[in-house]
Every structure is written in structure tokens, then in C-alpha cells.
Design an enzyme around this catalytic site. Structure first.
Site, PDB file in Angstrom:
ATOM      1  CG  PHE A 117      90.888 -12.772 -21.935  1.00  0.00           C
ATOM      2  CD1 PHE A 117      91.451 -13.889 -22.031  1.00  0.00           C
ATOM      3  CD2 PHE A 117      91.146 -11.792 -20.943  1.00  0.00           C
ATOM      4  CE1 PHE A 117      92.094 -14.460 -21.068  1.00  0.00           C
ATOM      5  CE2 PHE A 117      91.663 -12.478 -19.716  1.00  0.00           C
ATOM      6  CZ  PHE A 117      92.419 -13.741 -19.825  1.00  0.00           C
ATOM      7  CD  GLN A 231      88.916  -5.751 -13.461  1.00  0.00           C
ATOM      8  OE1 GLN A 231      89.945  -6.211 -13.653  1.00  0.00           O
ATOM      9  NE2 GLN A 231      88.336  -5.131 -14.573  1.00  0.00           N
ATOM     10  CG  HIS A 233      88.497 -11.969 -11.993  1.00  0.00           C
ATOM     11  ND1 HIS A 233      87.865 -12.779 -12.157  1.00  0.00           N
ATOM     12  CD2 HIS A 233      89.238 -11.857 -12.994  1.00  0.00           C
ATOM     13  CE1 HIS A 233      88.096 -13.310 -13.346  1.00  0.00           C
ATOM     14  NE2 HIS A 233      89.250 -12.938 -13.834  1.00  0.00           N
ATOM     15  CG  LEU A 243      92.166 -15.168 -11.138  1.00  0.00           C
ATOM     16  CD1 LEU A 243      90.885 -14.296 -11.210  1.00  0.00           C
ATOM     17  CD2 LEU A 243      93.276 -14.331 -11.705  1.00  0.00           C
ATOM     18  NE  ARG A 286      89.038  -9.673 -15.761  1.00  0.00           N
ATOM     19  CZ  ARG A 286      90.299  -9.534 -15.620  1.00  0.00           C
ATOM     20  NH1 ARG A 286      91.008  -8.720 -15.025  1.00  0.00           N
ATOM     21  NH2 ARG A 286      91.342 -10.622 -16.400  1.00  0.00           N
ATOM     22  CG  HIS A 354      91.633  -9.405 -10.537  1.00  0.00           C
ATOM     23  ND1 HIS A 354      92.463 -10.323 -10.120  1.00  0.00           N
ATOM     24  CD2 HIS A 354      91.802  -9.279 -11.702  1.00  0.00           C
ATOM     25  CE1 HIS A 354      93.248 -10.740 -11.313  1.00  0.00           C
ATOM     26  NE2 HIS A 354      92.829 -10.009 -12.274  1.00  0.00           N
ATOM     27  NE  ARG A 389      93.502  -5.141 -15.389  1.00  0.00           N
ATOM     28  CZ  ARG A 389      93.650  -6.197 -15.467  1.00  0.00           C
ATOM     29  NH1 ARG A 389      93.725  -6.697 -16.685  1.00  0.00           N
ATOM     30  NH2 ARG A 389      93.448  -7.115 -14.646  1.00  0.00           N
TER      31      ARG A 389
END
Lengths: 596, 255
Positions: A117, A231, A233, A243, A286, A354, A389
Site C-alpha cells: 500500500f 485527504q 484520494h 473510489l 496520497r 476521501h 493518513r
């Protein structure tokens, strides 16, 4: 008014609320739990999380790596004592979910599989194909049915908190099906209401993500912390904002501009290689990826579509079989919504809102400054996400701190008694009057759907990926104007049964106050950090002045009062935040200096 | 979506069932004209009506991406998710939107699904461990093949489209029905679970799998390929086996 007495009331029945409820039921089955949600629990927005949840399992991984990735990803603004607790409890909680039946994807030998990730040095993301949040939510919901002490209030809308004697003692709720008010008395209250992303226009979020719990706590004096960090995304559907999970890139997907060029190498994330390398290129964090998109758009290197500018998420080289097995929902979204077969054509994507990094200030024990009130999950700011995050940290946040909130609220509830019913009911009647006010016809002619649209447009203009004082000031002014007009909203629908017109107006009230906290927090942060990036002379991170949390306190009808509080640093002094080859280099230098 | 897919100024007629128990003596259809584009969903059409034409229309929705299960509707007579059904499938004809069949209407497009939720609550929809394990012992081993035995049934999003499709449920609301049977089977088929005996009475009752008349429309309308009819069939077999084994083996059949 009808009254229900519980030991603990929980508002929100997504991942955090359900985990809290189960924790209370397991800690002490004699404690009664009122689990309140404006939707059936399985509709909560945890359901839409796709990619997975982080927990260290591999032999060459360590809690220290997870800690470093998280603090690094948060651009120095994480409370490190909380991050230490967090990373130490992720795997245990994910294993608990496994024992409860979560269908995590497996390796051939039957053990848990993990995937890469963004911003994570080593693969540690547990996943259930690409519907990880869906499976976690249904597992938690169905498991919660086992515990008779959990009494659910499905489709009950939270209208207010009851604060008496300086502590939170209950919730005033509206039954959606009838419009009737109920006072739920409780010795402790947990807010688990999710984020506030619907203050923006294009988002990955469901319609229910309206910041209800944040606004309620805020109105009662609890500060909202770090709200400027919203945030974006980087890979979302144009037009709708839906998403396409980061797991697309975790599995090896590429981002390309109009020339087919993997443009991230121009933004300090390279070099570009054929195989995905952790913390390089598409596996960067991100905030950096969304910012890179913004620059590509400015350079005219994006693809023009009917819904605006895009880049291409290219999954073709992963092959049909891998796509079907690992990313079935992504295939479904591309095929059903865009008529694109991702095995054959790239998917046009762009950033969309997001996640709300900030929230109700809560400490390591999930306690807010208001006694008796706890907060967990996206509605809370417990300090683990900092200014940005990392993907796959939020699905563990909700279970680690959902459990914490449950355990702590249960402890607290055992030690206090309630104020007399009459006093609490009087407060509840006041809340009822306030909630009914948008139904009074003499107020004015404003329509809440119009105000909502204007708010979202203004937030996008002022608090987007890059920000300037002038734009933020315009948004501050606009939100103030909208709050004033909100007092003149007239709700057409005057009925009691399933009056979603009225509840929509109440939600807008929550959204506007949270939006105001976001933009005022943003304009006062005169630096660039994580998801808060400025173009007006404050382009650099400024640790001397802003290695601090923003605290927004409710200012009644006016703007919030902004204050600051210290960041807890235990063992990692905020250093250079770099990714790709530059990141490796910076890390080597820091190591050398430390051992020097 | 290519640019040529949009015809500026185009519109489509959407008929929506209205019923407000406090003022309407019976349900009726109300017609709205909404802007048309090839990529607009039926849900987006309803949102347009609510935001711009008539704010009193009530319907459930949230995620917009066919995973929360809120927006099940009858669309031109077929149970579908509003968010994943596009106006292009009907254009230039009209779209008729109603609440899901076989559930009581609460208001407009909102139905009462308490029966479904109540059934879910009674099937023990959680792991009853075959061999209890502590967290220190780590995860249960479960091979991809064992996972495949129940995974599709765990994909049920509780949208209840299959109940609106099931003729048997329409006749007899006591029937356990497709989605809940699939979820019951999901736990029975999980290698970690040992709760089959606890769930057997529900599965094998008259209102359980034997209520099914094998129309299989449930599987056709399922937006997530859960295939509840398959779960029911597997359990009819299991149920029959269980019936016969009862005579030869004390305690009934084991998995």
C-alpha cells in the site's frame, strides 16, 4: 418524551461503533448498550472501504517500521505515543476480526495474505479482495447480534447530546420512521459517526458522511482538532468521485498522463521501474500523488473528458485473472459505470475528497475533554493520522480505538450515576425545540439543497489540494453567509413519517459548522504540511511555528476560536519527508547522522 | 465516458410512486421530467427530483457504488439498485420507479425491512467456533479453496432485491427467503464454524429451504452474484440427507 436508559450510548454503528459495542458487551454483559445509527448498521460508510487494513505480520516487518511509515506519512503531526499503541494493537485486532469470520484473502497455505500500500515500507495490508471494509462491517454487525446487552436503535437520527453537571449524559434522537423524539439517557456516550467529507462536492463518500457527531461535540465545547487536513484520494471516478482503491497500485497499477508517461517520476517519487517498489512512484502517499495531479493539470498534460481533466489508471498489464481475483469491485465499477474493461483499457481518474484526518480531539483512551464523552474512528482526532493518513491505517483505527472507546466508556459508566431524569428531560425538550425549528414555516424561503451546493462549491474552491489566503478568505466569508441564511431555511415537508427533507436540513446545519472549522483552521495554518498545501508564500513546512495541532473551538453563531496544542513526540524527530530515491537517500543520511 | 455520449438539453420522464401515510389514502405515481445523460443513474435522477423539483420525495441511499445496499427499488417492474441502474437503459422511454415488492411501504420509495433484519438476527449469523482459539494462537488456517466454499455467500449486501423477486416470499412472509438462507449457508460452509446443528432447525423447517419453489429469480436479480438459489439447493440436499441420516446415526448429520 419517551426515555430509554442505557449504561453506554453509542452514536454511529459503522466499524468503530460496532467494535465499541462488542467491547462493552464482552467487558461486562450487565452493562446495557444503546447503539444508535441513522441508517441500518450495514449501510454505514465503513462498507465502502476497499483496499485493506494494516497489521504487521511478515518476519522482515516490524512495529517500528509501521510506526515510522505512519509518522512519516503524517508529515510529523502524529502524536507518537498514540501511534506506538496503535501499531502494537493492529494485528491483534485484525486477528480478532478473523476469528469472528472476516473472509480475509489467504495465501495457499491458509495464512493471511498481505498486499503493498502507499507509503508503507513493507507489505502489511490485510485485505478481503477489494471489499475489505464491506466484509469488516458485515462481520462486526453480524457478530454484534450475538450479544443480548446491545440494544440497537436502527434509523434513529442524533439531534443533540445531553450535557448536564459538566458531563455528557445522553443523546436526543429522532426515529426516522415516525419523527418521534426519544431521550436516551446514558452514563457515558461514544461518538463513532465517521467523517465530514460531504462538506466538499466531489468525494468518494456516501450521502450519510455529514459530520453529525463532530458538530454535536463541537457545539458542546469539545474542540475539533486539525480540521484543515482533508485527504484527497488520487484515483477517483470523474463526475461521481467514486473510489478506485489504492490497492490498484498496490497490485502494480500505473498512473500515466495524456502522453502515456508515468509522470510521478517528475515529482520526487521516481525512478520509474516496471515492478512496484514500496514508497516509490505509484506507492507514494496520497497527498503527494494528488498534488502531482494538480501540477500535471496545470501543465496541460492531463486527458480531457466530459467531466473534466483526468489521468489514466492503467491496470492492463496485471492481466484479467489477477484483476478478477484481487480487484473484482474495481472491475465492476469500471464496467458498469464507465463501460471500460480495465484489462483492456486504462481508467480515467482524478483526485476527490476521501477522508477527514481531523476530528473531535480524543486522547489515547478515546476520551474527549468533555467528561463522559468518547470518540473513535474517523470522527475523532486521536493523533495517529497527522497531516496525511496512510491508506489501510483507517480500517485498523476504527477497530483498535473502537475497542478502546468501549472499554474506557464501560469503566467510566460503572463509576458514575445519572442526574435526575427531570433535569435531563428538560434539556432534551430544549433540543427537541431546536431540532423542530426548520419546520416552522415563518422562517424564510431558503432551500437547504441550494445552500448545501453553494457550501460544497466554496469548500472546493478554497480548501482544495492547493490553497491561498485569498481563496480561503472567500470561503470563510461564504460559509459565514450560508450560516446566516441557514436560519431562514424553510423545509417544505411538514410531515412526521420518514421526513428526509427535514433531516437533510439538520445535516446541513452540522455540515456548515464543521466546514467553518475546516476553513478557519486552514487559513490560520501559515505553512504547507501533508494535505494542507499553500501557494501564497507559505510553501514550506515550518516546524518552528507549526509543529502543532490546530484546535478549533465553537464560536456560537460566529467563526471558531482557533488555538494550538503540542504534538507528542516520543522517539522520532520530524525529519525530511521524502519518497522514492530521495527518500532512501534522506533516510541513509539520517541513519548516518544518528550513528555518526 | 466519451464526450459524444451526452446530448445537451435532453430529458427523460421518471414516474415515481408516492405514498405519504399522513396525507395520501393510497399510493399513486407522480411524473417528473429530469435531465438526461448517458452516465446518469436512476438514483441521480431521484436526487435531482429531491434537490430541485420536489424535496418531499423520500428514498434511501448512501454509497452510490452498489455496496451499502440501501437503494433497492422496483425499476420498470424489476428489482434493482438505483445507483447501478442507468437511465440509458430506458431512454428515450420513461422510467417507472417504485418501492421494493413484498415489503410494506413506509413512505414513497422507503419500505419496512424489519422482517429481513429480524430473520438475520435469528440465524446465528456469526462464527460458532468449531475449535475455539485464542488471539495469541493467531489466525485460523483457511486455504483459498476453503474460502471459496463460502465467499460468494458472504458477499450479500443485504439489499433485499432477492426478496422482492421471490414469489414464495410474496405469498408467505414467514418463508426464510433467499438472502438469509445464503447467509446461513455462508456460516455453515465456513471451515472455522461448528454451529450447523444450532442452525439446522431454522434451515430445515417448513419455512426454511423447503419453502422454496425453485424459481431462481432471486439469483437473477442479485447484484453481487451471491446466487442464493444455489445456497438453497445445496441445503435441500443437506436437509434431505440429514432427514435420512437421522434414522441411522444419533445426533444427525455432521459436515
Amino acid at each position: 418524551m419517551e426515555t430509554y436508559k442505557a449504561d453506554v450510548a453509542i452514536v454511529g454503528a459503522g466499524g468503530a461503533g460496532l467494535r465499541a459495542a462488542i467491547a462493552i458487551a464482552e467487558a461486562d454483559p450487565a452493562l446495557t448498550v444503546a447503539l444508535i445509527s441513522k441508517v441500518y448498521p450495514m449501510r454505514s460508510h465503513t462498507v465502502a472501504a476497499e483496499g485493506g487494513a494494516a497489521g504487521v505480520v511478515q518476519a522482515h516487518d516490524s512495529l517500528e517500521h509501521h510506526f515510522n511509515d505512519t509518522v512519516h506519512g503524517g508529515d510529523g503531526l502524529c502524536d507518537q505515543d498514540v501511534v506506538e499503541y496503535f501499531v502494537a494493537h493492529c494485528t491483534e485486532e485484525l486477528t480478532q476480526l478473523e476469528h469472528w469470520g472476516c473472509p480475509w484473502s489467504r495465501k495457499p497455505d491458509g495464512r493471511i495474505d498481505v498486499r503493498a500500500f502507499g507509503g508503507m515500507k513493507i507489505e502489511r495490508t490485510w485485505f478481503a479482495a477489494d471489499t475489505s471494509g464491506f466484509h469488516m462491517l458485515h462481520t462486526l454487525f453480524q457478530t454484534s447480534i450475538k450479544y443480548p446487552s446491545i440494544r440497537r436503535f436502527d434509523e434513529y437520527f442524533a439531534a443533540d447530546l445531553v450535557v448536564e453537571d459538566g458531563r455528557c449524559q445522553g443523546v436526543v434522537v429522532i426515529e426516522v420512521a415516525t419523527g418521534q423524539f426519544t431521550l436516551i439517557q446514558a452514563k457515558a456516550v461514544i461518538l463513532a459517526t465517521g467523517g465530514a467529507g460531504r462538506v466538499f462536492r466531489e468525494s468518494t463518500l456516501g450521502g450519510i458522511v455529514t459530520g453529525d457527531g463532530m458538530a454535536l461535540a463541537y457545539r458542546h465545547g469539545a474542540p475539533l482538532r486539525d480540521m484543515e487536513f482533508m485527504q484527497y484520494h488520487p484515483t477517483c471516478m470523474l463526475g461521481t468521485g467514486l473510489l478506485f482503491t489504492e490497492a490498484c497500485r498496490g497490485e502494480g497499477g500505473f498512473l500515466r498522463n495524456r502522453d502515456g508517461y508515468r509522470y510521478l517520476q517528475d515529482y520526487g517519487l521516481g525512478p520509474a521501474e516496471d515492478k512496484p517498489r514500496n514508497k516509490f512512484m505509484e506507492l507514494g502517499p496520497r497527498d503527494r500523488l494528488s498534488q502531482a495531479f494538480w501540477h500535471e493539470e496545470k501543465k496541460g498534460r492531463t486527458v480531457t473528458t466530459a467531466h473534466g481533466e483526468a489521468v489514466h489508471l492503467d491496470l492492463r498489464h496485471l492481466g484479467e485473472n489477477k484483476l478478477r481475483e484481487r480487484l473484482p469491485l474495481i472491475c465492476e465499477l469500471a464496467e458498469e459505470y464507465l463501460k471500460i474493461d480495465p484489462a483492456r483499457a486504462p481508467i480515467p481518474v482524478r483526485p476527490a475528497i476521501h477522508y477527514t484526518m481531523g476530528g473531535i480531539y480524543a486522547d489515547l483512551r478515546a476520551a474527549t475533554p468533555l467528561p463522559g464523552l468518547y470518540a473513535a474512528g474517523e470522527c475523532a482526532s486521536n493523533g495517529i493520522h497527522g497531516a496525511n493518513r496512510l491508506g489501510s491505517n483507517s480500517l485498523v483505527d476504527i477497530i483498535v480505538f473502537g475497542k478502546m472507546a468501549g472499554v474506557e466508556a464501560a469503566k467510566y459508566a460503572r463509576g458514575v450515576s445519572q442526574s435526575p431524569h427531570g433535569v435531563l428531560e428538560k434539556q432534551a425538550r430544549g433540543a427537541q425545540e431546536r431540532a423542530l425549528s426548520p419546520l416552522r414555516s415563518a422562517r424564510g424561503k431558503e432551500r437547504h439543497s441550494v445552500l448545501r451546493r453553494e457550501m460544497a462549491q466554496s469548500m472546493e474552491a478554497g480548501c482544495g489540494i492547493y490553497r491561498t489566503a485569498a481563496d480561503m478568505q472567500a470561503t470563510c466569508d461564504k460559509i459565514a453567509e450560508l450560516r446566516e441564511r441557514y436560519g431562514r431555511v424553510d423545509v417544505n415537508d411538514k410531515s412526521s413519517v420518514w421526513n428526509s427533507d427535514w433531516l437533510g436540513a439538520l445535516e446541513l446545519g452540522y455540515l456548515l459548522e464543521v466546514a467553518q472549522a475546516v476553513v478557519h483552521s486552514a487559513i490560520n495554518r501559515k505553512e504547507s504540511r501533508g494535505a494542507h498545501q499553500r501557494l501564497d508564500g507559505y510553501e514550506q513546512r515550518d516546524d518552528a511555528n507549526f509543529l502543532r495541532h490546530t484546535m478549533a473551538y465553537h464560536g456560537g453563531g460566529g467563526p471558531p476560536r482557533i488555538g494550538y496544542s503540542d504534538v507528542v513526540i516520543t522517539r522520532s524527530k520530524p525529519g525530511t519527508r521524502a519518497y522514492g530515491a530521495a527518500g532512501e537517500q534522506a533516510q541513509a543520511q539520517e541513519r548516518k547522522a544518528a550513528h555518526g | 465516458m466519451a464526450e459524444g455520449d451526452r446530448s445537451p438539453g435532453a430529458s427523460i420522464e421518471v414516474e415515481v410512486l408516492r405514498y405519504r401515510p399522513e396525507q395520501d389514502s393510497e399510493p399513486f405515481y407522480q411524473s417528473f421530467t429530469v435531465p438526461y445523460a448517458e452516465d446518469l443513474s436512476v438514483l441521480q435522477a431521484l436526487q435531482h427530483i429531491k434537490d430541485d423539483l420536489d424535496s418531499t420525495l423520500s428514498f434511501r441511499w448512501s454509497c452510490r457504488m452498489a455496496i451499502c445496499g440501501s437503494c433497492g427499488l422496483m425499476i420498470n417492474g424489476i428489482p434493482k439498485l438505483g445507483c447501478r441502474t442507468f437511465l440509458r437503459e430506458y431512454y428515450p422511454g420513461r422510467v417507472r420507479v417504485g418501492p421494493l415488492n413484498h415489503f410494506p411501504i413506509e413512505r414513497d420509495l422507503v419500505v419496512d425491512i424489519e422482517d429481513f433484519v429480524g430473520k438475520l438476527e435469528k440465524i446465528h449469523p456469526y462464527i460458532i467456533p468449531r475449535e475455539p482459539r485464542t488471539l495469541d494462537q493467531g489466525e485460523y488456517l483457511q486455504t483459498p479453496r476453503q474460502l471459496q466454499r463460502y465467499l460468494q455467500f458472504s458477499n450479500c449486501i443485504n439489499c433485499t432485491l432477492c426478496y422482492a423477486a421471490c414469489p414464495q416470499y410474496g405469498l408467505d412472509p414467514a418463508f426464510l427467503g433467499p438472502g438469509i438462507t445464503a447467509l446461513l449457508h455462508r456460516y455453515n460452509a465456513d471451515s472455522r464454524d461448528g454451529g450447523q446443528a444450532k442452525r439446522a432447525a431454522i434451515m430445515h423447517a417448513e419455512d426454511g429451504v423447503w419453502g422454496c419453489t425453485a424459481v431462481s429469480y432471486c439469483s437473477e436479480v442479485c447484484p453481487k452474484a451471491v446466487d442464493p438459489a444455489n445456497a438453497i439447493n445445496q441445503n435441500k440436499m443437506a436437509s434431505a440427507m440429514d432427514y435420512f441420516l437421522r434414522f441411522v446415526k444419533p445426533g444427525g448429520a455432521r459436515k
